[in-house]
Write a protein that holds these residues in place. Structure first.
Motif, PDB file in Angstrom:
ATOM      1  N   VAL A   1      -4.361   7.350   1.133  1.00  0.00           N
ATOM      2  CA  VAL A   1      -3.918   6.322   0.174  1.00  0.00           C
ATOM      3  C   VAL A   1      -2.527   6.667  -0.336  1.00  0.00           C
ATOM      4  CG1 VAL A   1      -4.344   5.328  -2.125  1.00  0.00           C
ATOM      5  CG2 VAL A   1      -6.234   5.576  -0.488  1.00  0.00           C
TER       6      VAL A   1
ATOM      7  N   GLY B   1       0.173   5.869   1.986  1.00  0.00           N
ATOM      8  CA  GLY B   1       0.294   4.458   2.339  1.00  0.00           C
ATOM      9  C   GLY B   1      -0.345   4.115   3.660  1.00  0.00           C
TER      10      GLY B   1
ATOM     11  N   ARG C   1       0.827  -1.212   0.000  1.00  0.00           N
ATOM     12  CA  ARG C   1       0.000   0.000   0.000  1.00  0.00           C
ATOM     13  C   ARG C   1       0.859   1.259   0.000  1.00  0.00           C
ATOM     14  NH1 ARG C   1      -1.401  -1.371   5.841  1.00  0.00           N
ATOM     15  NH2 ARG C   1      -0.218   0.181   7.000  1.00  0.00           N
TER      16      ARG C   1
ATOM     17  N   SER D   1      -9.231  -0.196  -2.136  1.00  0.00           N
ATOM     18  CA  SER D   1      -9.863  -1.321  -2.831  1.00  0.00           C
ATOM     19  C   SER D   1      -9.553  -1.220  -4.320  1.00  0.00           C
ATOM     20  CB  SER D   1     -11.378  -1.275  -2.626  1.00  0.00           C
ATOM     21  OG  SER D   1     -11.922  -0.141  -3.294  1.00  0.00           O
TER      22      SER D   1
ATOM     23  N   LYS E   1      -3.783   3.971   4.065  1.00  0.00           N
ATOM     24  CA  LYS E   1      -5.021   3.230   3.796  1.00  0.00           C
ATOM     25  C   LYS E   1      -4.790   2.278   2.635  1.00  0.00           C
ATOM     26  CE  LYS E   1      -7.819   5.383   6.654  1.00  0.00           C
ATOM     27  NZ  LYS E   1      -8.420   4.742   7.780  1.00  0.00           N
ATOM     28  N   GLU E   2      -5.386   1.104   2.751  1.00  0.00           N
ATOM     29  CA  GLU E   2      -5.331   0.088   1.696  1.00  0.00           C
ATOM     30  C   GLU E   2      -6.531   0.317   0.785  1.00  0.00           C
ATOM     31  OE1 GLU E   2      -3.201  -3.357   0.484  1.00  0.00           O
ATOM     32  OE2 GLU E   2      -3.175  -2.901   2.603  1.00  0.00           O
TER      33      GLU E   2
END
Length: 108
Positions: A41, A44, A6, A49, A46-47
């Motif tokens: 995001v 890095g 991520r 979708s 948050k992962e």
């Protein structure tokens, strides 16, 4: 410490956005993602979708496959650097490797 996927994907996305001279707000509006979430995001934290990654890539006008390929290349380089730092130091120099001769097999 191993680099997380991520984090690498976030770096790739941030570079693409900056290379285009775009702001977080412009990309978040185009991707219909909150500015705060896009920032997370990119950092890095948050992962994302696959749907979210697809929306961000669409907003940046870059293929998702390119982002994933670039991230994979960066992960491979980081793994090689990590191995050179840590892995190679753990190899016992007295260990011998035997490479067998090529064996041809006849089929009757």
């Amino acid at each position: 410490m191993a680099t997380l996927l991520r984090e690498v994907i976030g770096d790739v996305l941030r570079r693409a956005r900056i290379d285009q001279g775009r702001t977080l707000r412009e990309v978040s509006d185009a991707a219909r993602v909150s500015l705060g979430y896009l920032s997370e995001v990119e950092r890095g934290r948050k992962e994302a979708s696959s749907e979210l990654l697809s929306a961000i890539c669409g907003a940046l006008d870059i293929p998702l496959s390119r982002v994933l390929a670039d991230a994979g290349d960066e992960m491979a380089q980081e793994e090689l650097r990590e191995f050179a730092r840590e892995g190679a130091a753990n190899i016992d120099e007295t260990t011998k490797v035997v490479i067998p001769h090529e064996v041809s097999m006849a089929v009757a």
